[in-house]
Scaffold this motif. Structure first.
Motif, short mmCIF file in Angstrom:
data_model
loop_
_atom_site.label_atom_id
_atom_site.label_comp_id
_atom_site.label_asym_id
_atom_site.label_seq_id
_atom_site.Cartn_x
_atom_site.Cartn_y
_atom_site.Cartn_z
N ASP A 11 0.99 -0.91 -0.05
CA ASP A 11 0.19 -0.17 0.13
C ASP A 11 0.89 1.46 -0.11
O ASP A 11 -0.06 2.27 -0.53
N GLY A 12 1.97 0.77 1.01
CA GLY A 12 2.72 2.40 0.94
C GLY A 12 3.21 2.65 -0.64
O GLY A 12 3.70 3.79 -0.76
N LEU A 13 3.32 1.06 -1.19
CA LEU A 13 4.73 1.63 -2.94
C LEU A 13 3.47 2.26 -3.38
O LEU A 13 3.39 2.95 -4.17
N LEU A 14 2.29 1.70 -2.99
CA LEU A 14 1.51 2.11 -4.59
C LEU A 14 0.77 3.97 -4.07
O LEU A 14 0.57 4.12 -4.94
N SER A 15 0.76 4.17 -2.92
CA SER A 15 0.14 5.32 -2.53
C SER A 15 1.39 6.13 -3.31
O SER A 15 0.41 7.61 -2.91
N GLY A 16 1.98 6.32 -2.97
CA GLY A 16 3.34 7.01 -3.76
C GLY A 16 3.08 7.05 -5.46
O GLY A 16 4.05 7.96 -5.57
N LEU A 17 2.96 6.58 -5.60
CA LEU A 17 2.62 6.52 -7.57
C LEU A 17 0.88 7.45 -7.94
O LEU A 17 0.57 7.20 -7.06
N SER A 18 1.29 7.82 -8.57
CA SER A 18 -0.36 8.81 -9.50
C SER A 18 -1.72 7.65 -9.40
O SER A 18 -0.62 6.80 -10.00
N PRO A 19 -2.15 7.77 -8.12
CA PRO A 19 -3.58 6.93 -8.99
C PRO A 19 -3.84 6.34 -10.46
O PRO A 19 -4.44 5.32 -10.47
N TYR A 20 -3.20 7.23 -11.38
CA TYR A 20 -3.56 6.88 -12.71
C TYR A 20 -2.83 6.57 -13.81
O TYR A 20 -3.41 6.65 -15.09
N SER A 21 -1.62 6.04 -13.03
CA SER A 21 -0.14 6.30 -13.86
C SER A 21 -0.07 4.85 -14.22
O SER A 21 -0.99 3.66 -13.69
N GLU A 22 0.41 4.84 -15.34
CA GLU A 22 1.21 3.23 -15.70
C GLU A 22 1.90 2.39 -14.71
O GLU A 22 1.86 1.18 -14.50
N GLU A 23 2.86 3.06 -13.86
CA GLU A 23 3.08 2.61 -12.96
C GLU A 23 2.53 1.70 -11.71
O GLU A 23 2.79 1.55 -11.41
N ARG A 24 1.70 2.59 -11.37
CA ARG A 24 0.31 2.18 -10.36
C ARG A 24 -0.04 1.23 -11.00
O ARG A 24 -0.33 -0.02 -10.22
N ASP A 25 -0.34 0.95 -12.26
CA ASP A 25 -1.37 -0.23 -12.58
C ASP A 25 -0.27 -1.62 -12.49
O ASP A 25 -0.76 -2.31 -12.61
N LEU A 26 0.81 -1.25 -13.19
CA LEU A 26 1.92 -2.39 -13.51
C LEU A 26 1.89 -2.86 -11.64
O LEU A 26 1.83 -4.18 -12.30
N PHE A 27 2.37 -2.18 -11.15
CA PHE A 27 2.88 -2.45 -9.67
C PHE A 27 1.92 -3.21 -9.17
O PHE A 27 1.73 -4.00 -8.39
N SER A 28 0.52 -2.37 -9.34
CA SER A 28 -0.78 -2.79 -8.82
C SER A 28 -1.43 -4.08 -9.19
O SER A 28 -1.69 -5.52 -8.93
N THR A 29 -0.66 -4.67 -10.62
CA THR A 29 -0.85 -5.33 -11.07
C THR A 29 -0.10 -6.73 -10.78
O THR A 29 -0.47 -7.98 -10.54
N ALA A 30 0.75 -6.36 -10.68
CA ALA A 30 2.13 -7.41 -10.21
C ALA A 30 2.19 -7.70 -8.71
O ALA A 30 2.12 -9.24 -8.38
N LEU A 31 1.52 -7.14 -7.92
CA LEU A 31 1.21 -7.44 -6.60
C LEU A 31 0.43 -7.58 -6.10
O LEU A 31 0.47 -8.17 -4.73
N ILE A 32 -0.77 -7.04 -6.64
CA ILE A 32 -1.60 -7.51 -5.64
C ILE A 32 -2.34 -8.93 -7.20
O ILE A 32 -4.03 -9.12 -6.67
N GLY A 33 -3.09 -8.36 -8.02
CA GLY A 33 -3.92 -8.80 -8.86
C GLY A 33 -3.47 -10.59 -9.20
O GLY A 33 -4.06 -11.31 -9.79
N THR A 34 -2.23 -10.79 -8.96
CA THR A 34 -1.19 -12.07 -9.04
C THR A 34 -1.49 -12.58 -8.09
O THR A 34 -1.11 -13.92 -7.65
N SER A 35 -2.13 -11.93 -6.72
CA SER A 35 -2.13 -12.58 -5.47
C SER A 35 -3.10 -13.44 -4.81
O SER A 35 -4.12 -13.57 -6.08
#
Length: 164
Positions: A59-83
């Motif tokens: 959550d700390g990592l993701l909250s430091g990224l812009s809500p609609y950024s590609e970086e946030r989407d990529l990290f969300s997919t890798a860390l939450i979407g595959t969990s």
């Protein structure tokens, strides 16, 4: 330290269950997480595991990224979407899904490796190779730090690997 420390190797039983080491179970209980949060590691062929502490890091990592950024989407997919959230039975065992086992190359045994706020699950041979590489790189880093300490005007340390 109040987190996950050391490493342990356990076998999967005939039903595919593996016993989480007692010290790791104790951390999960103190953490208050119901089950085991697991996602494929983004840097290694291993599984990152934990409870609330790991989720806070994510959550700390993701909250430091812009809500609609590609970086946030990529990290969300890798860390939450595959969990996956795995159940832990009353004897401290869990069943790794085929998807998780396949990602980490796990067959009959696993090695649990503490990382403080999380732990990883490895196929034992892969962990031994990773540990050897880590030791070699730490020796190199120590030499660089020693040289830097001796020469304070030296250039910054070189980084290796995927986290550059």
């Amino acid at each position: 330290m109040d987190g996950y420390v050391s490493h342990y190797t356990n076998k999967l039983d005939a039903k595919g269950r593996v016993s989480i080491p007692a010290p790791f179970r104790a951390v999960l209980v103190r953490d208050g997480f119901d089950g085991l949060y697991v996602h494929p590691s983004i840097d290694q062929e291993a599984l990152d595991c934990g409870g609330h502490a790991l989720l806070r890091e994510i959550d700390g990592l993701l909250s430091g990224l812009s809500p609609y950024s590609e970086e946030r989407d990529l990290f969300s997919t890798a860390l939450i979407g595959t969990s996956e959230i795995l159940k832990v039975d009353s004897e401290g065992r869990t069943i790794l899904t085929e998807t998780l086992k396949s990602y980490a190359g796990i067959t009959g045994e696993v090695t649990f490796v503490g990382h403080g706020h999380k732990f990883q699950i490895w196929e034992p041979g892969r962990f031994r190779a990773h540990l050897e590489e880590a030791r070699n790189r730490v020796r190199d880093l120590r030499r660089q730090l020693s040289a830097r300490h001796a020469a304070p005007d030296a250039p910054p340390l070189r980084s290796h690997g995927a986290r550059e």
